[in-house]
Write an enzyme that holds these catalytic residues in place. Structure first.
Site: not given
Length: 243
Positions: A91, A161, A196
């Protein structure tokens, strides 16, 4: 320590959160005889903490474990002290880190993981806070109080990421350029870019790099060529870095 630091929650084809690393999570939780899993969903902004906790519970439904969200605990600090395993959701990293500091949870989580041997699984923001600071997060600082020191389970900075790409027509800095800026200001530190579908796994004194899709880890140091590390590699040397 037992750490599983995932770049993200899902990759293409996954229906459950953490699915691409679920075999590794299962192995650790089974080995450590985990019964009570504490989910930290504080980073979640655009959905509810209950929903995120339920997503983790669904992913772990094949195990005989009790999954609860720390946001439901009357005493979050005591909940951290009683947990057999901690799963920290992705988040917004700034919100997550600030909340942990505001609630006095940094110390109890550190003690649980480093002293009691509680397994820690974090993805995205949950992985970034395992570094000494969150200064290499991709997230916007959407809170007014910018708190950067974090859990410090590993001595290097994490960029989750991570993507080695440029966008046609985009004139802003690339990810690599942003990381280079960090290293110019912090010349003695290293930044690890985990793409990823990949994760860092710490078991005792050993660290390995794994990826469900074969993507390499990217190791950045100032004035040195970026080092690519292939999936399945032993990267224990990273644990000896000075930040």
């Amino acid at each position: 320590m037992d750490l599983l630091l995932l770049s993200n929650g899902k990759i293409a084809g996954n229906t459950k959160v953490m699915e691409f690393a679920l075999s590794a999570i299962t192995d650790v939780f089974t080995r450590k005889q985990v019964k009570n899993v504490l989910v930290i969903p504080y980073a979640v902004i655009r959905s509810s903490h209950d929903d995120r906790t339920a997503m983790v519970a669904e992913s772990l439904s094949h195990l005989d474990v009790n999954v609860t969200g720390i946001h439901r605990a009357e005493d979050p600090v005591e909940a951290a002290r009683q947990a057999d395993a901690i799963v920290c959701s992705g988040g917004n990293t700034w919100v997550l880190n600030k909340t942990l500091h505001d609630l006095g949870l940094i110390g109890p989580i550190q003690q649980a993981v480093t002293q009691r041997g509680v397994p820690y699984v974090g993805w995205s923001a949950g992985a970034v806070i395992s570094a000494p600071t969150i200064r290499t997060t991709n997230d916007m600082c959407i809170v007014s109080a910018a708190i950067t020191p974090s859990l410090g389970f590993v001595p290097f900075q994490i960029n989750a990421h991570y993507i080695d790409a440029t966008i046609e027509g985009h004139m802003g800095e690339t990810r690599d350029e942003r990381i280079e800026e960090f290293l110019v200001v912090n010349p003695h530190q290293s930044v690890i870019g985990i793409p990823e579908g990949s994760w860092l796994a710490v078991s005792g004194d050993t660290m390995t790099y794994e990826a469900a899709n074969g993507k390499p880890l990217h190791w950045f140091k100032l004035n040195q060529e970026r080092k690519l590390v292939q999936a399945g590699s032993d990267v224990t040397e990273l644990m000896g870095l000075d930040g």
